[in-house]
Motif scaffolding. Sequence first.
Motif, PDB file in Angstrom:
ATOM      1  N   VAL A 236       1.327  -2.260  10.369  1.00 29.78           N
ATOM      2  CA  VAL A 236      -0.367  -2.589   9.625  1.00 29.78           C
ATOM      3  C   VAL A 236       0.013  -3.286   8.557  1.00 29.78           C
ATOM      4  CG1 VAL A 236      -2.146  -1.288   8.367  1.00 29.78           C
ATOM      5  CG2 VAL A 236      -1.400  -0.301  10.581  1.00 29.78           C
ATOM      6  N   GLN A 237       0.951  -3.056   7.608  1.00 27.60           N
ATOM      7  CA  GLN A 237       0.939  -3.653   6.255  1.00 27.60           C
ATOM      8  C   GLN A 237       1.665  -5.054   6.521  1.00 27.60           C
ATOM      9  OE1 GLN A 237       1.927  -1.173   2.534  1.00 27.60           O
ATOM     10  NE2 GLN A 237       2.578   0.087   4.189  1.00 27.60           N
TER      11      GLN A 237
ATOM     12  N   ILE B 225      -1.700   4.976   2.595  1.00 30.10           N
ATOM     13  CA  ILE B 225      -1.876   3.599   3.036  1.00 30.10           C
ATOM     14  C   ILE B 225      -3.338   3.320   3.743  1.00 30.10           C
ATOM     15  CG2 ILE B 225      -1.232   1.963   4.718  1.00 30.10           C
ATOM     16  CD1 ILE B 225       1.605   3.404   4.755  1.00 30.10           C
ATOM     17  N   ARG B 226      -4.066   4.131   4.343  1.00 20.78           N
ATOM     18  CA  ARG B 226      -5.313   4.010   4.924  1.00 20.78           C
ATOM     19  C   ARG B 226      -6.360   3.929   3.604  1.00 20.78           C
ATOM     20  NH1 ARG B 226      -4.004   8.081   8.510  1.00 20.78           N
ATOM     21  NH2 ARG B 226      -5.339   9.450   7.337  1.00 20.78           N
TER      22      ARG B 226
ATOM     23  N   PRO C 243       5.793   3.156   4.256  1.00 20.66           N
ATOM     24  CA  PRO C 243       5.186   4.174   5.223  1.00 20.66           C
ATOM     25  C   PRO C 243       5.784   5.273   5.732  1.00 20.66           C
ATOM     26  CG  PRO C 243       6.533   1.911   6.062  1.00 20.66           C
ATOM     27  CD  PRO C 243       6.245   2.044   4.258  1.00 20.66           C
TER      28      PRO C 243
ATOM     29  N   ASN D 289       4.326   2.721  12.455  1.00 20.14           N
ATOM     30  CA  ASN D 289       2.912   2.106  12.776  1.00 20.14           C
ATOM     31  C   ASN D 289       2.557   1.378  11.435  1.00 20.14           C
ATOM     32  OD1 ASN D 289       2.923   3.131  15.231  1.00 20.14           O
ATOM     33  ND2 ASN D 289       2.126   5.063  14.944  1.00 20.14           N
ATOM     34  N   PHE D 290       2.754   2.072  10.248  1.00 24.15           N
ATOM     35  CA  PHE D 290       2.043   1.658   9.255  1.00 24.15           C
ATOM     36  C   PHE D 290       2.761   0.588   8.309  1.00 24.15           C
ATOM     37  CE2 PHE D 290      -0.536   5.056   9.802  1.00 24.15           C
ATOM     38  CZ  PHE D 290      -1.971   4.839   9.367  1.00 24.15           C
TER      39      PHE D 290
ATOM     40  N   ALA E 114      -2.775   7.189  14.299  1.00 26.02           N
ATOM     41  CA  ALA E 114      -2.658   6.600  12.937  1.00 26.02           C
ATOM     42  C   ALA E 114      -3.856   6.845  12.376  1.00 26.02           C
ATOM     43  CB  ALA E 114      -2.423   5.054  13.579  1.00 26.02           C
TER      44      ALA E 114
ATOM     45  N   TRP F  75      -7.929  -1.831  15.403  1.00 25.31           N
ATOM     46  CA  TRP F  75      -8.044  -1.816  13.989  1.00 25.31           C
ATOM     47  C   TRP F  75      -8.339  -3.574  13.685  1.00 25.31           C
ATOM     48  CZ3 TRP F  75      -5.603   1.671  10.010  1.00 25.31           C
ATOM     49  CH2 TRP F  75      -5.614   2.878  10.395  1.00 25.31           C
TER      50      TRP F  75
ATOM     51  N   ALA G 202       0.815   8.045   5.344  1.00 31.34           N
ATOM     52  CA  ALA G 202      -0.324   7.418   6.225  1.00 31.34           C
ATOM     53  C   ALA G 202      -1.599   7.500   5.499  1.00 31.34           C
ATOM     54  CB  ALA G 202      -0.386   7.782   7.604  1.00 31.34           C
TER      55      ALA G 202
ATOM     56  N   TYR H 279       0.842  -1.107  -0.001  1.00 29.69           N
ATOM     57  CA  TYR H 279      -0.032   0.142  -0.024  1.00 29.69           C
ATOM     58  C   TYR H 279       1.005   1.283  -0.060  1.00 29.69           C
ATOM     59  CZ  TYR H 279      -3.529  -3.468   1.309  1.00 29.69           C
ATOM     60  OH  TYR H 279      -4.499  -4.550   1.085  1.00 29.69           O
TER      61      TYR H 279
END
Length: 455
Positions: free
Chosen positions: A269-270, A300-301, A259, A265-266, A290, A331, A297, A256
């Motif tokens: 997530v990924q 990516i969201r 980060p 943080n992301f 986040a 999440w 960020a 995505y």
Amino acid sequence: METSENSLLMWKALEQLRGPLDVQDAEQLLLAVIFLRCVADVPEDTATAGMPRWQWLVAEADHGPVLTEALKMTLHAWTRSYPDGGRRLTESIPDHRVAGPLLREAVRLIDRAQRPLELYEECLERFSHTKSRGNYFTPRPLVRLLVDLLAPRPGERVFDPACGSGGFLVESARHVREHHGPQTVVELAGRDINPRARQIAWLNLTARGLEADLGEGSVDSLRFDDTRSTTFDVVFANPPFNLKHSDDLWHRPWRYGQPPRNNANFAWVQHVVSKLTSRGRAAMLLPDGATFTAGAARQIRAGLVADDVLSAVVALPAGLFPHTAIKSSIWIFNREKPAEGRGQVLFINAREQETPAGQRKRTLSEDDIERIVDAYRSWGGSDQDKAGWCRSASMEEIAAREFNLDAVGYVGTPTVEPAPQHADQRVAELTHELFEHFAEAARLEDQLRDILGEM
């Protein structure tokens, strides 16, 4: 947590060791002793014939010349299945001249414990106050909430890429056995960059008769993923919040997008989403920043929403972690959403679902957990929206809000008539609000740094 006889015994034992030892060394030594109290205090059978028993160690505490050597011998015998044969665990036992005399009293105190498994859990929770960013321990109510949300099933593979003391793995096994029978099997795996944390996780699991793949040698889930070719049915994660990582992390491909360079943080997530099977689901804890931070960020969201892999976001109360007052969210990801949830994300505002747990600290009660889980499991689309509590939003609405995932913004806040308050209660609440403002200021500072770092 109320003070119990077990707690008093534990703190007395720790005080015996704190004088001559570093705090973390004293904590790990005490955990090793409690671990032996759990596993070695059993009748001898064919599998454990000839292995030293707990009562032998207690006798050594009373009469043996060198208790630390007896402790090493007992620990090594009961940790042979550990990847390095328990070598690091036994080597962590300090020299007899340093800890021997005080260790004797600690062993005698632990021998009086009525429920050693509960004592072990209390130790992990209390010791988490000395660890930064939650690296070792996630509070039990949060563990229970995330596991109940995903409800692992028999035969599924459960993974935690930042497993700390192994709480999500232990609770997953407990959940499966409670709902499907005590002999039901669930496959457990965990990774953590901190070798000490993985040792504690192994002790935590083994004390309960559980096995898990915790990896060997140097383990860094983000930089060197030794499970790259493996996917899992269920993934849990409470990664260190706002971790700043070295630049080489961003050289790998990301589904995505890269980060933010100064915040992992992301990346987490990924990584979590990448570990899911085609029918897999995941739940992870993230700081509130986040949900709305701009730049990389946001991109990516947007990808997560467009892929329809994001299932729900749950806004949690502040003060649930012992090491920070920062607000956080859960999440939830799902590779195979139910038909009524496709193209939608469920937002739950659980900010007010809290129970006081000491100065400036909050916890989640069983009723709080049950209400959140029921809202997620009964999700049936917009027809079940409840103002101030939960609401389903479409991809189009989320896009119109610039992929801001702050649950409170979608759901609104509950309207509750304020009850009469005593002066001391009002002072306590105002103090709590002040600390929340401090946390908000820190969050906005992180957001500003992210934006400036990408310019």
